[in-house]
Design a protein around this motif. Structure first.
Motif, PDB file in Angstrom:
ATOM      1  N   THR A  22      34.264  52.229  37.547  1.00  0.00           N
ATOM      2  CA  THR A  22      35.014  51.484  38.618  1.00  0.00           C
ATOM      3  C   THR A  22      34.494  49.853  38.380  1.00  0.00           C
ATOM      4  O   THR A  22      35.702  49.345  38.350  1.00  0.00           O
ATOM      5  CB  THR A  22      34.559  51.796  39.918  1.00  0.00           C
ATOM      6  N   ALA A  23      33.567  49.686  37.945  1.00  0.00           N
ATOM      7  CA  ALA A  23      33.193  48.170  37.696  1.00  0.00           C
ATOM      8  C   ALA A  23      33.930  47.844  36.419  1.00  0.00           C
ATOM      9  O   ALA A  23      34.516  46.747  36.451  1.00  0.00           O
ATOM     10  CB  ALA A  23      31.900  48.196  37.378  1.00  0.00           C
ATOM     11  N   THR A  24      34.284  48.752  35.440  1.00  0.00           N
ATOM     12  CA  THR A  24      34.884  48.219  34.120  1.00  0.00           C
ATOM     13  C   THR A  24      36.330  48.001  34.647  1.00  0.00           C
ATOM     14  O   THR A  24      37.011  47.103  34.053  1.00  0.00           O
ATOM     15  CB  THR A  24      34.746  49.202  33.084  1.00  0.00           C
ATOM     16  N   SER A  25      36.941  48.954  35.189  1.00  0.00           N
ATOM     17  CA  SER A  25      38.136  49.136  35.697  1.00  0.00           C
ATOM     18  C   SER A  25      38.677  47.840  36.465  1.00  0.00           C
ATOM     19  O   SER A  25      39.812  47.063  36.043  1.00  0.00           O
ATOM     20  CB  SER A  25      38.640  50.142  36.479  1.00  0.00           C
ATOM     21  N   ILE A  26      37.763  47.645  37.363  1.00  0.00           N
ATOM     22  CA  ILE A  26      38.451  46.259  38.308  1.00  0.00           C
ATOM     23  C   ILE A  26      38.086  44.971  37.514  1.00  0.00           C
ATOM     24  O   ILE A  26      39.143  44.048  37.616  1.00  0.00           O
ATOM     25  CB  ILE A  26      37.426  46.085  39.675  1.00  0.00           C
ATOM     26  N   THR A  27      37.064  44.755  36.797  1.00  0.00           N
ATOM     27  CA  THR A  27      36.922  43.455  36.093  1.00  0.00           C
ATOM     28  C   THR A  27      37.844  43.339  34.943  1.00  0.00           C
ATOM     29  O   THR A  27      38.345  42.360  34.771  1.00  0.00           O
ATOM     30  CB  THR A  27      35.407  43.459  35.386  1.00  0.00           C
ATOM     31  N   ALA A  28      38.365  44.515  34.165  1.00  0.00           N
ATOM     32  CA  ALA A  28      39.209  44.288  33.223  1.00  0.00           C
ATOM     33  C   ALA A  28      40.546  44.147  33.866  1.00  0.00           C
ATOM     34  O   ALA A  28      41.217  43.276  33.153  1.00  0.00           O
ATOM     35  CB  ALA A  28      39.392  45.621  32.403  1.00  0.00           C
TER      36      ALA A  28
END
Length: 909
Positions: free
Chosen positions: A505-511
């Motif tokens: 989730t963190a990777t998806s949102i920041t990306a």
């Protein structure tokens, strides 16, 4: 044509007299006039406007008789700071020559100094009757013959009078326009036309269009056989600071002049004001004030928004279906069950730094995924495939109705070459049709070279966009390692971060956020690049120019906005290998893997961020920036002054819309149309977001056009141009993308295969069809000691006391004769996915083609009205022609009889 452009490279004596007036000696006598007048029409008034006795909203010359059709603005070089004599004298001579030729072409000019800044000079232009008639015939402008009582405006609310009164524009405020039979204007048939008053026969929009046509073609310099002409070049080079037609009044209150129609005020009150957000648009008044080109844009945008109502209702229904049934999602329950998901140890998703993790940490994301990855997704994808066809077909019918109502069915406007094109015409060739010599800007080889250079430039910038997407992918791969090492991987704590913020989730949102920022930055760069490439390509006409720019910009924007979505939907997690033999990106980073539920939720997140962020950013650009610029401009110019400023100076301090302003509005909506159709299977709320945005977009565009921008030059348009085939292409592609999203991005097909085949014997252990055991069936087993590439070392050693872990794939377990090879379930799923894509595409395409065939582009009633009006128009012209012939024959007969009588009488006597 009665135009003879005369360039004056003469030294016109110009000096400032004691009173500050501008003096031009013998100006009119030197240039003459092709329309029969020899007196100067350039009347410079005193710049001292403290005693300005004219009305602030006056639309006339100081004599109060001649209407202002266009305004040019320049800065007096003699009053500039840091005055450069050489360059200023060159600009002054070009401007003198240009204005001299305007007068010689029959236009009337009057110059006035600014009230607020005496360095600014406003040149007001008036086109007299003779000029208007000459160019109306040249431009094939259709003008009224006689009142037409055939045209009736139909409305979808005619059967609901109470609803119609609420939604329709109040006809007592905006009165319906009188309809006429029309025909291309001819001076030889002037008596056939409905001329009651020469002052109102040509509407202000038509007058401005004619004057702009003249301004764009008047020369200002000839050197080395190269002609330089056109107001656009003069403005871009700084010789003039602005050129624009006037608004007819202030938007916030009506004009005191009883002859002023106050159309700007009415548009603001009944169209742009927030209290009118629920009302239908006054399209006829928009068309009358701004021209058909802007009118057709708002008609299209309004119709698109109306059609989104249906799509939004169905999308919300599908979303609610998934939301209400999320607790019945068996596979999500298994993920969240501590005895199932809590006991499944998943393999690390990166080397060395990523630990083993339990499946139930994805419980929250799996519950969210149940909302979007449901049976309603399939229904909505099929519905949107049909909806987009209905929208395009019904829009064609509506467009045909507007062509009839706005009298553009047979738009006989012979589009002239662009001035920029004509200025480069130095090569002489033989026209294949007329066999006459004509000038072209370059030879065949030169044209080919330009085409190759432009195509190479377009390809280079597209590759640059793809490189930025690759950069985002590298970011995803690298930052996922950091999040996997830093974020908690179990649910033992009470911190909500442990529950919601997983590494995926963190990777998806920041990306997604970084991708959005990069998209907006590249968007601003590519706009300028596309314009530069199109200018170098040098299209012949303005339509060719806009179509070429449209294709380039859309191609850029398509790759820019949609590339990240295509990556997540169709590439991420598809080529990862298995833990014992992972696939490495650039030989360094392991390819990204999807969550156990698939990449659909990440695609949904990406769409929501881009659509929402784009809408917010565009509204800031369209509302806040023009408002701030105008506010700063007013503060600078007024700065405590209480002088009454005339209409032309008020408009000058507004923002410039630009000839491509409408192009960007179309582009914004078409990109949104792509999001609504191409990836709607992953985000059923996309039509709802688009609907809300468009309701605001219509009023925001209306507000900025009526209050923040100068009036644009009215232009004719028969349709929405190149955007129609682009939408049709998107509609065809959308069927494929949505079918592939359901097949390859969502987990619907594997679940259906498991339910109907692998949950029961001979593959399953259950006695009836069920989803129980689905998660365990879709997760393969890996023996940690079986890492294939021994040279790198086993990355899983030392990360925990585990001997096996699970991963998302359909492979045989360790110890099987075909260990780590794809099992029979995998091939069943692949076959089912391909079969689903083929069936869904053929079904939807069949429905689309049937609807396209069944729904004619022009309704039967509209065809009949067009034919009827054409017949009556021809009959009217023919009858008038017969009357003229009869009258002339009668005069000739009387003359002959009189001559014969005079000749025979003496003989008889």
């Amino acid at each position: 044509m009665m135009t003879r452009d005369v360039l004056l490279d003469l030294e016109l004596d110009e000096e400032d007299d004691e009173d500050g007036d501008i003096v031009l000696e013998n100006f009119g006598q030197m240039v003459g006039s092709s329309f029969g007048t020899q007196e100067s029409q350039l009347d410079f008034r005193s710049p001292e406007f403290e005693e300005f006795n004219g009305k602030p909203n006056s639309l006339y010359f100081n004599d109060g008789q001649r209407r202002i059709d266009f305004v040019l603005v320049y800065e007096d070089e003699s009053r500039k700071e840091n005055n450069k004599k050489g360059s200023n004298e060159k600009q002054r001579r070009k401007r003198r020559a240009y204005e001299s030729n305007l007068i010689h072409d029959g236009l009337h000019l009057e110059a006035t100094r600014s009230v607020l800044d005496d360095r600014l000079v406003f040149v007001k232009i008036h086109a007299p009757w003779e000029v208007l008639c000459t160019y109306a015939e040249l431009m094939h402008i259709k003008l009224p013959l006689k009142p037409n009582d055939l045209k009736t405006r139909s409305s979808a609310f005619d059967n609901f009078n109470w609803l119609g009164k609420v939604l329709q524009v109040d006809e007592s405020i905006i009165k319906p326009e009188q309809e006429f039979f029309t025909a291309p204007f001819e001076r030889s048939r002037m008596n056939d036309f409905y001329i009651r008053d020469k002052e109102t026969f040509f509407t202000p929009a038509t007058r401005s269009r004619i004057v702009y046509f003249i301004l764009s073609r008047i020369k200002y310099q000839v050197s080395d056989n190269v002609k330089k002409f056109g107001i656009n070049k003069l403005v871009s080079s700084g010789i003039y600071k602005a050129a624009f037609p006037l608004h007819d009044c202030n938007f916030s209150y009506p004009s005191e002049d009883f002859t002023c129609p106050n159309e700007r005020y009415l548009l603001y009150r009944e169209w742009a004001h927030p209290r009118s957000i629920y009302k239908k648009q006054p399209l006829d008044l928009i068309r009358k004030y701004y021209g058909e080109k802007i009118g057709i844009y708002f008609a299209w945008l309004g119709y698109y928004t109306q059609m989104l109502f249906l799509a939004a209702i169905v999308g919300v229904a599908c979303f609610l279906y998934g939301y209400l049934n999320r607790n019945n999602c068996t596979w999500s329950k298994e993920v969240c069950d501590p005895n199932i998901g809590g006991n499944i140890i998943m393999c690390p998703q990166c080397d060395k730094l990523c630990p083993f993790w339990k499946l139930n940490i994805t419980c929250e994301s799996s519950q969210k995924l149940c909302i979007f990855d449901s049976f309603g997704t399939l229904v909505f994808a099929v519905f949107m495939g049909v909806w987009v066809t209905l929208f395009l077909e019904f829009w064609k019918r509506r467009q045909a109705e507007l062509e009839y109502e706005w009298d553009t069915v047979e738009l006989q406007q012979e589009e002239q070459p662009r001035p920029e094109y004509e200025a480069r015409c130095t090569h002489v060739v033989i026209n294949e049709i007329t066999q006459e010599e004509e000038r072209v800007p370059f030879t065949t080889w030169g044209k080919c070279i330009r085409a190759v250079v432009c195509a190479s430039a377009v390809l280079f910038w597209i590759l640059l966009i793809i490189a930025s997407v690759i950069g985002i992918i590298v970011y995803r791969l690298s930052v996922f390692i950091v999040f996997s090492a830093k974020l908690p991987k179990n649910l033992n704590g009470t911190d909500p971060i442990q529950k919601y913020l997983t590494p995926q989730t963190a990777t998806s949102i920041t990306a997604s956020l970084i991708s959005f920022v990069i998209i907006m930055i590249l968007n601003m760069i590519y706009e300028k690049v596309a314009i530069m490439i199109t200018n170098f390509e040098l299209p012949r006409t303005q339509t060719d120019y806009e179509n070429s720019l449209t294709m380039k910009m859309f191609l850029f924007q398509f790759v820019n906005y949609y590339s990240s979505c295509f990556y997540i939907a169709f590439f991420k997690g598809k080529f990862v290998g298995y833990p014992g033999d992972p696939v490495y990106w650039l030989g360094k980073y392991r390819n990204e893997e999807c969550d156990p539920g698939g990449c659909l939720l990440e695609l949904t997140t990406q769409l929501a961020i881009i659509m929402g962020g784009k809408a917010i950013w565009n509204n800031i650009q369209e509302v806040l920036l023009p408002w701030v610029k105008n506010l700063i401009g007013r503060c600078r110019t007024v700065s405590g002054s209480e002088k009454i400023t005339p209409r032309w100076e008020q408009d000058y301090h507004l923002q410039l819309m630009g000839r491509l302003g409408l192009f960007y509005e179309y582009l914004e909506m078409i990109i949104q149309f792509g999001f609504v159709t191409l990836f709607v299977a992953s985000f059923p709320l996309a039509p709802l977001l688009a609907l809300v945005n468009n309701i605001l977009e219509i009023r925001v565009d209306a507000w900025k056009m009526t209050t923040q921008y100068r009036r644009m030059v009215p232009e004719k348009a028969q349709d929405i141009g190149a955007w129609q085939p682009i939408m049709q292409g998107i509609a065809i592609l959308a069927v494929v993308t949505n079918a592939m999203i359901i097949a390859f991005t969502s987990d619907m097909i594997p679940r259906l295969v498991y339910y109907w085949s692998f949950s029961v014997p001979p593959y399953g252990d259950h006695t009836q069809f069920t989803m129980v055991g689905y998660i365990n069936n879709t997760l393969s087993i890996f023996n940690i000691a079986d890492f294939k590439n021994r040279s790198k070392g086993n990355p899983y050693i030392g990360l925990g006391n585990y001997t096996t872990c699970r991963y998302r794939d359909f492979r045989y377990p360790p110890g099987h004769p075909q260990e780590y090879k794809h099992n029979i379930y995998y091939w069943h799923v692949i076959a089912a996915k391909l079969a689903f894509i083929i069936v869904m595409e053929h079904v939807i395409y069949s429905v689309k083609f049937f609807l396209s065939y069944a729904i004619p582009d022009v309704s039967k009633s509209t065809k009949s009205k067009i034919k009827r009006e054409k017949y009556l128009t021809q009959k009217l012209l023919h009858e008038n022609h017969l009357k003229d012939m009869t009258k002339n024959m009668g005069v000739i007969a009387e003359t002959i009889m009189g001559a014969a009588d005079n000749h025979l009488r003496p003989k008889l006597e």
